[in-house]
Motif scaffolding. Structure first.
Motif, short mmCIF file in Angstrom:
data_model
loop_
_atom_site.label_atom_id
_atom_site.label_comp_id
_atom_site.label_asym_id
_atom_site.label_seq_id
_atom_site.Cartn_x
_atom_site.Cartn_y
_atom_site.Cartn_z
N ASP A 242 -5.87 -18.16 -21.59
CA ASP A 242 -7.22 -17.56 -21.60
C ASP A 242 -7.20 -16.15 -21.01
O ASP A 242 -7.91 -15.26 -21.48
CB ASP A 242 -8.22 -18.41 -20.79
N HIS A 243 -6.37 -15.97 -19.99
CA HIS A 243 -6.29 -14.64 -19.37
C HIS A 243 -5.69 -13.64 -20.37
O HIS A 243 -6.17 -12.50 -20.49
CB HIS A 243 -5.45 -14.69 -18.09
N ALA A 244 -4.66 -14.09 -21.10
CA ALA A 244 -4.05 -13.21 -22.10
C ALA A 244 -5.06 -12.91 -23.22
O ALA A 244 -5.16 -11.77 -23.69
CB ALA A 244 -2.79 -13.86 -22.67
N SER A 245 -5.82 -13.92 -23.63
CA SER A 245 -6.83 -13.71 -24.68
C SER A 245 -7.90 -12.71 -24.23
O SER A 245 -8.41 -11.92 -25.02
CB SER A 245 -7.53 -15.02 -25.04
N ALA A 246 -8.26 -12.78 -22.95
CA ALA A 246 -9.28 -11.86 -22.42
C ALA A 246 -8.75 -10.43 -22.47
O ALA A 246 -9.47 -9.49 -22.83
CB ALA A 246 -9.66 -12.25 -20.99
#
Ligand SMILES: Cc1ncc(COP(=O)(O)O)c(C=O)c1O
Length: 343
Positions: free
Chosen positions: A255-259
């Motif tokens: 999720d952090h990478a997607s953000a």
């Protein structure tokens, strides 16, 4: 629809639903639900506390946690955009007669010197005394900000040295833990009370746990019942939370990478709206400058992307397990295009 309004929009997977359906349950008001008890013990152990209390929401866990530390007429100090100050509908004052004093912050980030400058632990008979300081990690309205660990420690020392207590709103503590690699125990041990949520990035439908000393949690159990929030076969819900804990913590890194991917796609077209290097976890805040945020969010919805307009010129997007990296990138391109066109 690519729904980036919040990480609370996630829905339980088939496997999580199966775990919930099969959970052994009992009457939790009688202290007889084995699935609730196992979850409470597991979370207390992870955070280095004696006991835990399963609650219906993060707000309830915060209201109980702060109530344990602050008596009516005393104050809790927090930052001006803290969830407890802005988004709990005044519950701390309306239900428990506490006052709040707030300090300004940049993106919700803690600066221990600011806290030290405003607390008044023993203010005598003329001023309100500060009974507790409350922190939020990660910080929601700040944009998923991770609190600097040394600043958290400095405030813990300030509290211990001057008889104040220390509460952590750790609704997204899991995200801070995954992003920094700092052990949950090292976070937990700094605080007298900690709330954590399972219904945000971890993907459970319902549930938070408050941890503290055994005595405090016994008191919190009474307060919870007093508020009408004691519950019976809550193990069905606790099983979803336990499943989330076992399966969905490490994947928060995705999720952090997607953000970051979302922010980069926005910045490609509208560089002034966001600096992708400022994205720390799963929340991205966009600055719409002189364009109103509401119409931008409305137009994004027409194009299949849901985001939240949280201020006149502020849009928030939150990544979670219900959206892929590719969808987040596509959503970023759509938002970036709208911002670049000024509509
Ligand atoms: C930082 C923070 N604390 C507490 C809460 C409250 O959680 P709930 O919605 O379960 O009451 C939220 C909800 O978004 C939050 O972001």
């Amino acid at each position: 629809m690519i729904d980036l309004r919040s990480d609370t929009v996630t829905k339980p997977t088939e496997a999580m639903r199966a775990a919930m359906a099969e959970a052994p349950v009992g009457d939790d008001v009688y202290g007889e639900d084995p699935t609730v008890q196992a979850l409470e013990q597991q979370v207390a152990m992870l955070l280095g506390h004696e006991a835990g209390l399963f609650c219906a929401s993060g707000s309830l866990a915060n209201v109980l946690g702060v109530r344990l530390l602050v008596e009516p007429g005393q104050e809790v100090v927090c930052d001006v955009t803290a969830h407890i100050a802005r988004a709990e509908m005044g519950a701390h004052a309306a239900l428990h007669g506490l006052t709040m004093r707030t300090f300004p912050s940049v993106r919700g980030r803690l600066d221990a010197a600011q806290v030290a400058a405003i607390v008044a632990p023993d203010a005598g008979p003329y001023l309100v005394s500060t009974a507790a300081v409350a922190m939020e990690n990660t910080h929601n309205f700040g944009g998923g900000t991770i609190q600097p660990y040394d600043e958290l420690v400095a405030v813990a020392e300030l509290c211990r040295g001057s008889g104040m207590s220390y509460h952590l709103d750790g609704a997204r503590l899991w995200n801070a833990h995954v992003a920094t690699g700092i052990d949950l125990l090292d976070y937990g041990r700094l605080f007298d009370t900690v709330s954590v949520c399972f219904s945000k990035g971890l993907g459970a439908p319902v549930g938070s746990v408050l941890v503290s000393s055994a005595d405090n949690i016994a008191r919190a159990r009474v307060w919870r019942k007093r508020l009408g929030a004691g519950w019976r076969q809550a193990g069905i819900l606790a099983a979803g939370a336990a499943y989330a804990l076992d399966h969905n913590v490490a994947r928060l890194a995705d999720d952090h990478a997607s953000a970051k991917g979302f922010a980069a796609a926005v910045a490609d077209k509208a560089p002034a709206a966001v600096d992708p290097t400022s994205v720390e976890t799963n929340i991205v805040v966009l600055d719409t400058a002189d364009v109103a945020a509401g119409p931008i969010a409305a137009e994004a919805a027409v194009r299949g992307v849901l985001v939240s307009a949280l201020g006149a010129h502020m849009i928030r997007a939150v990544t979670h397990l219900g959206v892929s990296a590719e969808q987040c990138h596509d959503a970023g391109e759509i938002l970036g295009g709208l911002l670049a066109d000024g509509r």
